[in-house]
Scaffold this active site. Sequence first.
Site: not given
Length: 213
Positions: A125, A143
């Site tokens: 991420k 996320d």
Amino acid sequence: MRSKKAKKARAETIGQILDELYPTTPVPLDHKDAYTLLVAVLLSAQCTDKRVNMVTPDLFALADNPHDMARQPVDKIQHTIRSCGLAPTKAKNILALSHILVDEFDGEVPGTLKELTKLPGVGRKTAQVVLSQWFDVPSFPVDTHIHRLAERWGLSNAKNVRQTEDDLRELFDESTWNARHLQIIFYGREYCPARGHDLETCVICRQIEAGEL
């Protein structure tokens, strides 16, 4: 379970709503280059963007490039970022990745997912945020907040963020990915929180509930 075609149609309408609400998508973390963005995103794990933006001015006054950061004692870095969660681990990772950038990349942040995710403390991420927001590489960082909204909106029933990322990549046009992940985060914070969710103010969920979307 909705068909892929129905999910894609819903995603397209959601995209139109997001584009109207958030025609521009400024990165919420203060930074001036790839390195300061990388460090800020690393700090944002289990910490609010607001808190990170309060911490980074002092951190970057101490060192705002990998050459200078690599010369800092880890205790000094940790003290500067102490109000962020997981400060001891983050300080060690910031110092370690700075050394690697200096030793292996001439002090430059690499622009590929493979190279970025080899850096200490940099997961998929974090790497994708840097790729999308600095290098303009089409990416869809997911996320836990985007994972939650994708499930709430019926776009994905994935069990983890990696699977959710794959689902969203299929549903949204690649040209929109870099803006879309930020728009979803902005929308979630403003209209579609995990707690205190109000259908009257959340147009996406209200339309889904009414069968209009």
